[in-house]
Design a protein around this motif. Sequence first.
Motif, PDB file in Angstrom:
ATOM      1  N   SER A   1       0.819  -1.214   0.000  1.00  0.00           N
ATOM      2  CA  SER A   1       0.000   0.000   0.000  1.00  0.00           C
ATOM      3  C   SER A   1       0.856   1.270   0.000  1.00  0.00           C
TER       4      SER A   1
ATOM      5  N   ASN B   1       3.181   1.660  -2.124  1.00  0.00           N
ATOM      6  CA  ASN B   1       3.491   1.828  -3.551  1.00  0.00           C
ATOM      7  C   ASN B   1       4.938   1.543  -3.945  1.00  0.00           C
TER       8      ASN B   1
ATOM      9  N   GLN C   1       5.508   0.701  -7.789  1.00  0.00           N
ATOM     10  CA  GLN C   1       5.595   1.816  -8.716  1.00  0.00           C
ATOM     11  C   GLN C   1       6.952   2.498  -8.621  1.00  0.00           C
TER      12      GLN C   1
END
Length: 177
Positions: free
Chosen positions: A156, A158, A161
């Motif tokens: 969560s 990230n 990414q």
Amino acid sequence: MEKPEVLDRAIRRVRDFPKQGILFYDINGILVNPEAFAFCVERLTELCRETGAETVVGVEARGFVFAAPVAERLRLPLVLVRKKGRLPSKSYTAKYSLEYGEAEVEVCAEDVRAGQKTAVVDDLIATGGTLQAVRSVLEQGGARVVGYFGVIGLPSLNYAQTLAPLPVTTLINYESE
């Protein structure tokens, strides 16, 4: 990946450490549990083997605990990425942000080989900032990261990414709180 119960039971959760609002995932519970530790080392070894890595990189400090036995089992060199100021020789350095501050890492320049495929191992992957800096110091020496591997992942935040397009694999995931 379904949470391996042996890891879930072994990982200690410490609220408000190292500062208010942070939930710290403590791997010490894994280290005192031979079954959990063996699972981690065996699984990380399999994953790193699959990449064709030529070197295993451990991230200070808790990543060293997992990277060292993986490198030994694979019969590969172990390269240590340290916190800034801990190496006596020429090094490559990079700054990064943590979810709760800033830091800098370095690696001994003579330990990094141009073109060498490296698998990076750490205990916990949160925002990906530390591993992004690790990639930067390795690339300064011409090495190529082929994947990131962690015991615990906090997707969560990230990290996928941040570290894209390289693969990130963790043994157990938790939602950050």
